[in-house]
Design a protein around this motif. Structure first.
Motif, PDB file in Angstrom:
ATOM      1  N   PRO A   1     -30.838  31.845  43.431  1.00 51.40           N
ATOM      2  CA  PRO A   1     -30.090  33.046  43.829  1.00 51.40           C
ATOM      3  C   PRO A   1     -31.008  34.237  44.061  1.00 51.40           C
ATOM      4  O   PRO A   1     -32.059  34.359  43.431  1.00 51.40           O
ATOM      5  N   GLU A   2     -30.611  35.106  44.953  1.00 52.56           N
ATOM      6  CA  GLU A   2     -31.411  36.303  45.242  1.00 52.56           C
ATOM      7  C   GLU A   2     -31.483  37.230  44.038  1.00 52.56           C
ATOM      8  O   GLU A   2     -32.415  38.030  43.916  1.00 52.56           O
ATOM      9  N   GLU A   3     -30.509  37.099  43.129  1.00 55.15           N
ATOM     10  CA  GLU A   3     -30.503  37.952  41.935  1.00 55.15           C
ATOM     11  C   GLU A   3     -31.727  37.727  41.055  1.00 55.15           C
ATOM     12  O   GLU A   3     -32.062  38.582  40.227  1.00 55.15           O
ATOM     13  N   LEU A   4     -32.411  36.612  41.229  1.00 51.82           N
ATOM     14  CA  LEU A   4     -33.613  36.359  40.442  1.00 51.82           C
ATOM     15  C   LEU A   4     -34.654  37.449  40.663  1.00 51.82           C
ATOM     16  O   LEU A   4     -35.487  37.699  39.794  1.00 51.82           O
ATOM     17  N   SER A   5     -34.601  38.101  41.805  1.00 51.50           N
ATOM     18  CA  SER A   5     -35.553  39.185  42.087  1.00 51.50           C
ATOM     19  C   SER A   5     -35.381  40.360  41.143  1.00 51.50           C
ATOM     20  O   SER A   5     -36.252  41.236  41.062  1.00 51.50           O
ATOM     21  N   GLY A   6     -34.262  40.380  40.405  1.00 52.12           N
ATOM     22  CA  GLY A   6     -34.050  41.447  39.424  1.00 52.12           C
ATOM     23  C   GLY A   6     -34.902  41.283  38.180  1.00 52.12           C
ATOM     24  O   GLY A   6     -35.018  42.220  37.383  1.00 52.12           O
ATOM     25  N   CYS A   7     -35.522  40.112  38.006  1.00 49.69           N
ATOM     26  CA  CYS A   7     -36.417  39.886  36.853  1.00 49.69           C
ATOM     27  C   CYS A   7     -37.757  40.545  37.168  1.00 49.69           C
ATOM     28  O   CYS A   7     -38.745  39.858  37.479  1.00 49.69           O
ATOM     29  N   GLU A   8     -37.795  41.830  37.081  1.00 50.96           N
ATOM     30  CA  GLU A   8     -38.914  42.629  37.592  1.00 50.96           C
ATOM     31  C   GLU A   8     -40.229  42.395  36.860  1.00 50.96           C
ATOM     32  O   GLU A   8     -41.295  42.727  37.385  1.00 50.96           O
ATOM     33  N   ASN A   9     -40.181  41.828  35.669  1.00 55.49           N
ATOM     34  CA  ASN A   9     -41.411  41.580  34.910  1.00 55.49           C
ATOM     35  C   ASN A   9     -41.846  40.111  34.932  1.00 55.49           C
ATOM     36  O   ASN A   9     -42.754  39.728  34.197  1.00 55.49           O
ATOM     37  N   LEU A  10     -41.219  39.311  35.792  1.00 59.59           N
ATOM     38  CA  LEU A  10     -41.537  37.884  35.861  1.00 59.59           C
ATOM     39  C   LEU A  10     -42.974  37.679  36.352  1.00 59.59           C
ATOM     40  O   LEU A  10     -43.372  38.192  37.394  1.00 59.59           O
ATOM     41  N   GLU A  11     -43.739  36.915  35.571  1.00 53.95           N
ATOM     42  CA  GLU A  11     -45.134  36.638  35.906  1.00 53.95           C
ATOM     43  C   GLU A  11     -45.371  35.182  36.263  1.00 53.95           C
ATOM     44  O   GLU A  11     -46.330  34.859  36.968  1.00 53.95           O
ATOM     45  N   ARG A  12     -44.503  34.298  35.782  1.00 57.61           N
ATOM     46  CA  ARG A  12     -44.698  32.852  35.986  1.00 57.61           C
ATOM     47  C   ARG A  12     -43.362  32.204  36.334  1.00 57.61           C
ATOM     48  O   ARG A  12     -42.387  32.343  35.592  1.00 57.61           O
ATOM     49  N   LEU A  13     -43.328  31.479  37.460  1.00 63.14           N
ATOM     50  CA  LEU A  13     -42.114  30.796  37.900  1.00 63.14           C
ATOM     51  C   LEU A  13     -42.488  29.367  38.280  1.00 63.14           C
ATOM     52  O   LEU A  13     -43.316  29.139  39.166  1.00 63.14           O
ATOM     53  N   GLU A  14     -41.863  28.396  37.604  1.00 66.45           N
ATOM     54  CA  GLU A  14     -42.149  26.988  37.867  1.00 66.45           C
ATOM     55  C   GLU A  14     -40.855  26.264  38.241  1.00 66.45           C
ATOM     56  O   GLU A  14     -39.914  26.213  37.453  1.00 66.45           O
ATOM     57  N   LEU A  15     -40.855  25.710  39.469  1.00 68.45           N
ATOM     58  CA  LEU A  15     -39.699  24.989  39.983  1.00 68.45           C
ATOM     59  C   LEU A  15     -40.117  23.630  40.533  1.00 68.45           C
ATOM     60  O   LEU A  15     -39.492  23.096  41.453  1.00 68.45           O
ATOM     61  N   ALA A  16     -41.168  23.060  39.967  1.00 71.00           N
ATOM     62  CA  ALA A  16     -41.681  21.776  40.454  1.00 71.00           C
ATOM     63  C   ALA A  16     -40.680  20.648  40.216  1.00 71.00           C
ATOM     64  O   ALA A  16     -39.895  20.673  39.270  1.00 71.00           O
TER      65      ALA A  16
END
Length: 368
Positions: A151-166
């Protein structure tokens, strides 16, 4: 006179039995009501007891490590999480693996202190919009699940440094709003179904590590290193001076130092890849590359590159190094295997391609 008395006695007896029957029926109805009410109360009590038992189990899963309160569940069946979990909203990490969890609960937004959400190796099919409320979240790890949509709302996690969707298999696109993740440094999209590199990925300003291996990428963006607009605006007529417009230009992926693109369908590399000054690791094994851009020879910061298992046009082989002892051979076999198609191989290939191009050019000149 006797007949009258007999008739009166029968009527009295009949009335008495009817009264008794009505009384019994009322008693049975009241008994049923009491039983139904008692059953509902019983079920409510059982349900309440079960909820308390579940929360008691979850409370046992709470741990404190390095000052953080962590909910850790490993290899237990939890296809869903109870709403009562919000009582532990002070938790800072979820570490839930191999539980068969099918969905992230919508009440996740109550966990405002959450820094790490690690739900790797489950059966999660979707990311709820409420995820965007976790403004303190630094790591979201959802590899080896069944996520098909982000979802586009994930962009609200403004402090996200690591995203893993493998290894989500059917995932093939990302919302453009993710370019707003200004602190995202590590992104793993490997083993999915991407056919192109999402523009939002190229636009991430501080991205340092990207893995898109094991997808279906056919090409890379030609402007992978930058984005720009026109330098000037044409005059309206020949009598008007040309108006110079300041160029809007910024470098993209300028901090990227590691790029994994193995096992895709790439047939060529853009020349501009040579302008990615910070890139020091580039893995391109198992693609369909037939050539290596000559400008890559000038990538001085590139320490490791791998072109293994590509149908390159030229047959180039590195010279063998001096013989090694048996101990050295065992330790360096893997390194030598990589180097056979590594940086030295790349430079030799480009030099050989240049020599052959000059030879062909000279032949044309002679023939003239």
């Amino acid at each position: 006179m006797v007949g009258v008395v007999a008739c009166s006695s029968v009527s009295a007896i009949k009335a008495l039995w009817e009264t008794r029957i009505q009384t019994v029926q009322r008693e049975e109805e009241e008994k049923k009501k009491r039983t139904t009410k008692g059953g509902a109360t019983g079920r409510l009590s059982v349900g309440l007891w079960e909820d308390r038992a579940v929360l008691a189990r979850l409370k046992q899963k709470l741990q404190t490590e390095d000052g953080r309160l962590i909910l850790r569940i490993e290899q237990e069946e939890w296809k869903s999480l109870p709403g009562g979990l919000v009582q532990f909203s002070q938790v800072q990490e979820w570490q839930i693996h191999r539980t068969g969890l099918q969905k992230i609960p919508h009440f996740i937004s109550n966990f405002q202190n959450l820094l790490v959400l690690d739900l790797s190796r489950n059966s999660v099919t979707e990311i709820p919009k409420q995820i965007g409320k976790l403004t303190r979240l630094r790591e979201l790890l959802l590899s080896y699940n069944r996520v098909q949509f982000v979802p586009e709302e994930l962009s609200g996690c403004e402090n996200l440094e690591r995203l893993e969707l493998a290894m989500n298999r059917d995932l093939n696109q990302l919302p453009d709003q993710l370019r707003n993740l200004k602190k995202l440094q590590h992104l793993d999209l490997s083993m999915n179904a991407f056919t192109f590199m999402p523009d939002c990925v190229v636009g991430l300003p501080v991205l340092e590590w990207l893995d898109m291996g094991g997808n279906c990428l056919r090409c890379l963006p030609q402007d992978i290193h930058r984005y720009g607009k026109n330098l000037w605006t044409p005059p309206l007529s020949s009598h008007q001076p040309m108006k110079t417009v300041e160029m809007t230009c910024f470098f993209r992926m300028e901090k990227l130092h590691t790029l994994w693109l193995q096992r895709n369908e790439l047939e060529e590399l853009p020349e501009n890849i040579s302008r990615m000054a910070s890139l020091d690791t580039l893995v391109l094994s198992g693609n369909r590359l037939t050539d290596i851009p000559p400008l890559m020879e000038d990538m001085s910061n590139l320490r490791f590159v791998n072109f293994r298992d590509n149908p390159l046009t030229l047959d180039v082989t590195l010279l063998f190094k001096e013989p090694k002892t048996e101990d050295e051979e065992d330790e360096d076999d893997d390194e030598d295997e990589r180097e056979m198609f590594g940086r030295e191989f790349m430079q030799l290939y480009i030099q050989e391609a240049r020599k052959r191009a000059y030879a062909v050019l000279n032949m044309h000149c002679v023939n003239r």
